[in-house]
Scaffold this motif. Structure first.
Motif, mmCIF file in Angstrom:
data_model
loop_
_atom_site.group_PDB
_atom_site.id
_atom_site.type_symbol
_atom_site.label_atom_id
_atom_site.label_comp_id
_atom_site.label_asym_id
_atom_site.label_seq_id
_atom_site.Cartn_x
_atom_site.Cartn_y
_atom_site.Cartn_z
ATOM 1 N N ARG A 1 5.002 -13.133 -20.953
ATOM 2 C CA ARG A 1 3.634 -13.060 -21.441
ATOM 3 C C ARG A 1 3.626 -12.318 -22.775
ATOM 4 O O ARG A 1 4.554 -11.572 -23.108
ATOM 5 N N CYS A 2 2.558 -12.536 -23.511
ATOM 6 C CA CYS A 2 2.430 -11.923 -24.828
ATOM 7 C C CYS A 2 2.339 -10.396 -24.682
ATOM 8 O O CYS A 2 1.524 -9.897 -23.889
ATOM 9 N N PRO A 3 3.155 -9.630 -25.418
ATOM 10 C CA PRO A 3 3.085 -8.170 -25.320
ATOM 11 C C PRO A 3 1.807 -7.590 -25.918
ATOM 12 O O PRO A 3 1.467 -6.439 -25.667
ATOM 13 N N VAL A 4 1.059 -8.390 -26.687
ATOM 14 C CA VAL A 4 -0.177 -7.884 -27.300
ATOM 15 C C VAL A 4 -1.380 -8.176 -26.402
ATOM 16 O O VAL A 4 -2.169 -7.289 -26.097
ATOM 17 N N CYS A 5 -1.519 -9.430 -25.934
ATOM 18 C CA CYS A 5 -2.742 -9.803 -25.212
ATOM 19 C C CYS A 5 -2.489 -10.287 -23.781
ATOM 20 O O CYS A 5 -3.434 -10.622 -23.072
ATOM 21 N N ALA A 6 -1.202 -10.301 -23.356
ATOM 22 C CA ALA A 6 -0.829 -10.647 -21.977
ATOM 23 C C ALA A 6 -1.074 -12.111 -21.604
ATOM 24 O O ALA A 6 -0.965 -12.484 -20.435
ATOM 25 N N ALA B 1 5.064 -17.972 -28.971
ATOM 26 C CA ALA B 1 3.713 -17.624 -29.405
ATOM 27 C C ALA B 1 2.721 -17.820 -28.269
ATOM 28 O O ALA B 1 2.939 -18.625 -27.354
ATOM 29 N N CYS B 2 1.616 -17.047 -28.308
ATOM 30 C CA CYS B 2 0.541 -17.198 -27.322
ATOM 31 C C CYS B 2 -0.589 -18.001 -27.952
ATOM 32 O O CYS B 2 -0.579 -18.284 -29.149
ATOM 33 N N ALA B 3 -1.589 -18.350 -27.147
ATOM 34 C CA ALA B 3 -2.703 -19.166 -27.644
ATOM 35 C C ALA B 3 -3.505 -18.426 -28.715
ATOM 36 O O ALA B 3 -4.111 -19.051 -29.588
ATOM 37 N N ALA B 4 -3.499 -17.078 -28.653
ATOM 38 C CA ALA B 4 -4.245 -16.306 -29.656
ATOM 39 C C ALA B 4 -3.499 -16.210 -30.984
ATOM 40 O O ALA B 4 -4.022 -15.628 -31.942
ATOM 41 N N GLY B 5 -2.277 -16.730 -31.042
ATOM 42 C CA GLY B 5 -1.557 -16.767 -32.311
ATOM 43 C C GLY B 5 -0.604 -15.613 -32.555
ATOM 44 O O GLY B 5 -0.033 -15.500 -33.634
ATOM 45 N N HIS B 6 -0.421 -14.732 -31.551
ATOM 46 C CA HIS B 6 0.623 -13.701 -31.697
ATOM 47 C C HIS B 6 1.979 -14.374 -31.552
ATOM 48 O O HIS B 6 2.208 -15.077 -30.569
ATOM 49 N N ALA B 7 2.858 -14.161 -32.550
ATOM 50 C CA ALA B 7 4.144 -14.876 -32.547
ATOM 51 C C ALA B 7 5.300 -13.887 -32.643
ATOM 52 O O ALA B 7 5.201 -12.851 -33.307
HETATM 53 ZN ZN ZN Z 1 -1.120 -12.752 -27.638
#
Ligand code: ZN
Ligand code: SAM
Length: 274
Positions: free
Chosen positions: A10-15, A26-32
Motif C-alpha cells: 500500500r502507499c506509504p503516504v495515503c495507504a 504508484a497509487c490512485a492519488a498519484g504518489h509514486a
Molecule cells: Zn498514495
C-alpha cells in the motif's frame, strides 16, 4: 519479483493500493515510488533518513558469512517453523538469505523482503525469484496492506508489534529469532563485543504481549569452527561493528587461535495473534 507481492503493498503516504506504473509503483492519488534498476522498490516517504540501516560493508559481511552456511541450522529451523504460509513478510530481511530458504523449502507463494538498507534490498531482490524487495522503515507504518500476509519473520531486527499484527491475516503467526545469552560465548570478552541482554526474551514478550501470545520457544544451538576472516565477517555484520574501532578489532582477532570454535545460540519464538 515485485509483481509477486505488489497486491500486498500500500502507499506509504495515503495507504491506498499500489500498482506498477512505468518504472515505479504508484497509487490512485498519484504518489509514486521508484523501482530501482536492481529490482527493489523504495517505499520510503520523502525525507526519510537511512538511520540504523546496514551499511554496504555490513551487508557484504552478512552475505559472505551467511553464504558460507554457518547459520544453516537456524535457517532450517525457521523454514520448518513457517511451513506452508502462503505469503511471508521478512521484517528486517537483510540480504534475504532466510526468506529465500523459507520460499525454497515450503509452498509459500511469495515473500516480501523489507529492509531500511537499500544495499540489503538490492541483494534480497535477487535472493529468490519469488521475493519482492522493498525499502521501508520498521518504525513507521508499514507499506503493507491489512491482513495481507500469513507469516511475519523477524530475525535480529527491530520489532513493531502493532504493525506486525495489522499486516497478519487471521490465523497467521510471527516467527522471531533473537540471540541467547550464550551466543558468541568467549568471543565477547576476547574481542570486547556488546553483550546480549540476559532478559532479552522476557523483554521481547513484553514488547509483543499486547498484540501476541507466545505459542512456542525453541533453542537453536551449534558451534562453528571459524577462521579469522570469518570471525571478522561475523563481527562486521552485527551491532558491535559500530562500536569497536576496526584497527583494534583486527588486532584482537589476530590473537585468536585459527580456527576458533564459536558457539552460535539463538531462540526461535512463535507468536499467535491475540
Ligand atoms: Zn498514495
Ligand atoms: C542484524 S541485521 C539482520 C538481517 C537479516 N534478518 C538476517 O538475519 O540476515 C538487521 C537488519 O535490520 C535492518 N534495519 C535496521 N533498522 C531498521 C528499520 N528501522 N527498518 C527496517 N530495517 C531496519 C538493517 O538494515 C539490517 O539489514
Amino acid at each position: 519479483m515485485l509483481a509477486d507481492i505488489v497486491d500486498a503493498l500500500r502507499c506509504p503516504v495515503c495507504a491506498e493500493p499500489l500498482a506498477p506504473r512505468d518504472r515505479a509503483l504508484a497509487c490512485a492519488a498519484g504518489h509514486a515510488f521508484d523501482v530501482a534498476r536492481q529490482g527493489y522498490a523504495n517505499l520510503l516517504p520523502g525525507g526519510a533518513r537511512p538511520g540504523t540501516a546496514d551499511t554496504p560493508e555490513m551487508v557484504r559481511a552478512r552475505d559472505a558469512f551467511l553464504g558460507a552456511g554457518h547459520f544453516a541450522p537456524l535457517t532450517g529451523a525457521l523454514a520448518a517453523s513457517v511451513g506452508d504460509a502462503a505469503r511471508v513478510l521478512d521484517a528486517g530481511a537483510g540480504t534475504g538469505h532466510h526468506l529465500a530458504a523459507v520460499l525454497a523449502a515450503g509452498r509459500a507463494r511469495a515473500g516480501i523482503a523489507l529492509d531500511l538498507s537499500k544495499h540489503a534490498a538490492r541483494r534480497a531482490a535477487r535472493a529468490h525469484p519469488r521475493i519482492g524487495a522493498i525499502v521501508a522503515d520498521l518504525w513507521r507504518d508499514l507499506p503493507v496492506r491489512d491482513a495481507a500476509v500469513d507469516a511475519v519473520i523477524n530475525v535480529f531486527a527491530p520489532r513493531n508489534a502493532a504493525e506486525y499484527r495489522r499486516v497478519l491475516a487471521p490465523g497467521g503467526a510471527l516467527h522471531t529469532v533473537t540471540p541467547s545469552a550464550r551466543h558468541l560465548g568467549p568471543l565477547i570478552p576476547e574481542l570486547g563485543l556488546l553483550t546480549v541482554d540476559e532478559r532479552k526474551e522476557e523483554r521481547t514478550d513484553e514488547t509483543l504481549g499486547g498484540h501476541f501470545l507466545l505459542a512456542s520457544r525453541t533453542p537453536v544451538e551449534t558451534t562453528a569452527d571459524l577462521a579469522r576472516d570469518e570471525i571478522a565477517a561475523l563481527v562486521g555484520m552485527g551491532p558491535s561493528a559500530r562500536h569497536v574501532p576496526a584497527g583494534e578489532l583486527a588486532r584482537r582477532i589476530a590473537r585468536l587461535p585459527d580456527p576458533f570454535p564459536v558457539p552460535l545460540s539463538f531462540v526461535l519464538s512463535v507468536y499467535r495473534l491475540r
